[in-house]
Design a protein around this motif. Structure first.
Motif, mmCIF file in Angstrom:
data_model
loop_
_atom_site.group_PDB
_atom_site.id
_atom_site.type_symbol
_atom_site.label_atom_id
_atom_site.label_comp_id
_atom_site.label_asym_id
_atom_site.label_seq_id
_atom_site.Cartn_x
_atom_site.Cartn_y
_atom_site.Cartn_z
ATOM 1 N N GLU A 70 0.827 -1.213 0.000
ATOM 2 C CA GLU A 70 0.000 0.000 0.000
ATOM 3 C C GLU A 70 0.865 1.269 0.000
ATOM 4 O O GLU A 70 0.430 2.330 -0.434
ATOM 5 C CB GLU A 70 -0.968 0.022 1.173
ATOM 6 C CG GLU A 70 -0.356 0.298 2.524
ATOM 7 C CD GLU A 70 -1.398 0.390 3.634
ATOM 8 O OE1 GLU A 70 -2.608 0.412 3.336
ATOM 9 O OE2 GLU A 70 -0.984 0.427 4.815
ATOM 10 N N PHE A 75 -3.137 1.175 -4.228
ATOM 11 C CA PHE A 75 -4.557 1.147 -3.884
ATOM 12 C C PHE A 75 -5.244 2.459 -4.268
ATOM 13 O O PHE A 75 -6.355 2.461 -4.801
ATOM 14 C CB PHE A 75 -4.744 0.859 -2.391
ATOM 15 C CG PHE A 75 -4.299 -0.513 -1.971
ATOM 16 C CD1 PHE A 75 -4.565 -1.619 -2.760
ATOM 17 C CD2 PHE A 75 -3.606 -0.699 -0.787
ATOM 18 C CE1 PHE A 75 -4.154 -2.895 -2.384
ATOM 19 C CE2 PHE A 75 -3.193 -1.964 -0.401
ATOM 20 C CZ PHE A 75 -3.462 -3.064 -1.195
ATOM 21 N N PRO A 119 -8.555 -1.315 1.649
ATOM 22 C CA PRO A 119 -7.744 -0.100 1.462
ATOM 23 C C PRO A 119 -8.128 0.690 0.205
ATOM 24 O O PRO A 119 -8.100 1.924 0.199
ATOM 25 C CB PRO A 119 -6.314 -0.639 1.358
ATOM 26 C CG PRO A 119 -6.341 -1.944 2.052
ATOM 27 C CD PRO A 119 -7.699 -2.510 1.766
#
Length: 428
Positions: A70, A75, A119
């Motif tokens: 991430e 994301f 996310p």
């Protein structure tokens, strides 16, 4: 001893439902009490046999993996791209997200799907400044519905198709259509419940103001993260051919991710593992293992057969509803494992009434997998999704609040499943 185990299970469930005690503390204290009073003759053996180490290690590995990649902004990039593709229609965005989650959950573990998409969802809702709750609920429900579609989508299906020797294509042929219908109806209901949130409209100018390229701060890391994510998803897709346990793939995802991107300072990533979730599952596994050991699960299964009184239509309905409701409160894996020999023995119990047991396998799968949407502890994806919502957005959905939505989703699912399995009895 059965009474003691049932009492401790009831107490743990009470604290989980009411929230009067942290659910992780309740589950672990209950589990340790069962070990201490020697429900298992050898507590260490009982501990070893009850805990699904594959699930625990898999969760740890995947939590590290998600945190590692991430950082690349992947994301947020997917979030902005999804927004631009779906336009300013929130309902279209909701359908898109839930259908993608269901599709991926039909091939890889539901928890993995939730860990990847939550996310992304947070990134989207942050951009639009909207409430993430309906999206997270929709994705949790979609992950459990999608997991019901194929033999590899949810662990009970692996057990069921292996015992019944149902080929992948045949199972999917009967399970995909009914679950798509369930998904559409459940989505429409959630949109209706949260209609005030879903009516928000955004202009094209507002959306065009977002540049997905700006979230990519390190192009090399971004590209490597994308390649690595595709690699890990491929391992799950070809898991059977590669003969790799989910835990091994999860740990590869987590620690090879650290090797690629964070060779020196790993403490921040290990700190982001949801340890409360891990210990909650440890406690739950021990409690359900004790229930199985003392014969409570077997008693439930035999009781269901007795009350059907030789009616195949009644029994298939009982299996759908009983497995659906029970799976909302207890682990569906030991329940499915207990019901499998019961279904296998039906032709011996009553050869005339139960000559064709194929519909019962589908009934067990639909009930055990879809029932997970009933409560926050009904499926691993629920626990993980709600934990992330609380940790990163400060939104705590209580047991009762989740059930308000979950009970609607499960009633819709089980009514459709019940009708469908009765139809299957006529055509199979």
């Amino acid at each position: 001893m059965k009474l003691v185990v049932a009492l401790i299970f009831g107490l743990v469930l009470y604290f989980v439902i009411t929230g009067k005690l942290n659910k992780t503390i309740a589950a672990m204290v209950g589990a340790l009490a069962l070990l201490a009073i020697r429900v298992f003759p050898d507590p260490y053996e009982g501990l070893k046999n009850s805990i699904d180490i594959n699930t625990i290690l898999f969760l740890i590995g995947m939590m590290i993996f998600v945190r590692v990649i991430e950082v690349s902004g992947i994301f947020q990039y997917i979030a902005i791209k999804t927004l631009k593709l779906t336009g300013s229609n929130l309902k279209k965005l909701f359908f898109s997200m839930t259908f993608i989650v269901a599709l991926i959950s039909s091939f890889i573990d539901n928890v993995t799907t939730i860990l990847i998409f939550v996310p992304v969802t947070f990134a989207i809702t942050d951009i639009l400044e909207i409430d993430p709750v309906p999206f997270i609920l929709g994705e949790i429900f979609a992950s459990n519905i999608g997991g019901t579609m194929t033999p590899i989508g949810d662990p009970p299906n692996i057990l069921i198709t292996s015992a019944a020797r149902i080929p992948f294509a045949e199972f999917a042929k009967y399970m995909v259509p009914v679950n798509l219908v369930i998904l559409v109806i459940v989505d429409l209901v959630i949109i209706s419940i949260f209609k005030s949130s879903m009516n928000k409209v955004f202009s094209k100018e507002f959306l065009s103001g977002f540049d997905e390229q700006k979230v990519v701060t390190n192009k090399r890391r971004f590209i490597m993260s994308g390649i690595f994510m595709i690699f890990i998803i491929s391992l799950f897709l070809f898991q059977k051919q590669l003969k790799l346990e989910s835990a091994i793939i999860g740990l590869i995802a987590g620690f090879f991710g650290l090797l690629l991107f964070e060779q020196h300072e790993i403490t921040p990533f290990l700190e982001k593992v949801e340890w409360d979730v891990i210990f909650f599952f440890l406690g739950l596994f021990i409690i359900t293992g004790a229930m199985e050991h003392v014969g409570l699960m077997n008693d439930i299964a035999n009781f269901l057969v007795r009350i059907s009184k030789g009616s195949s239509v009644l029994l298939v309905s009982i299996i759908v509803w009983a497995s659906g409701i029970l799976s909302g409160f207890i682990d569906n894996i030991p329940f499915a494992a207990t019901m499998i020999p019961v279904i296998q023995n039906l032709p011996k119990i009553n050869p005339q009434a139960f000559s064709n047991i194929t519909p019962f396998w589908y009934a067990l799968s639909l009930g055990a997998c879809l029932g997970g949407n009933l409560t926050p502890v009904g499926a691993s994806a629920n626990v993980v999704g709600l934990s992330l919502l609380k940790k990163y957005k400060g939104k705590n959905i209580s047991f009762a609040s989740f059930m308000k939505y979950g009970i609607i989703a499960v009633i819709i699912s089980l009514v459709i499943s019940n009708i469908y399995t009765i139809i299957l009895m006529k055509i199979l």
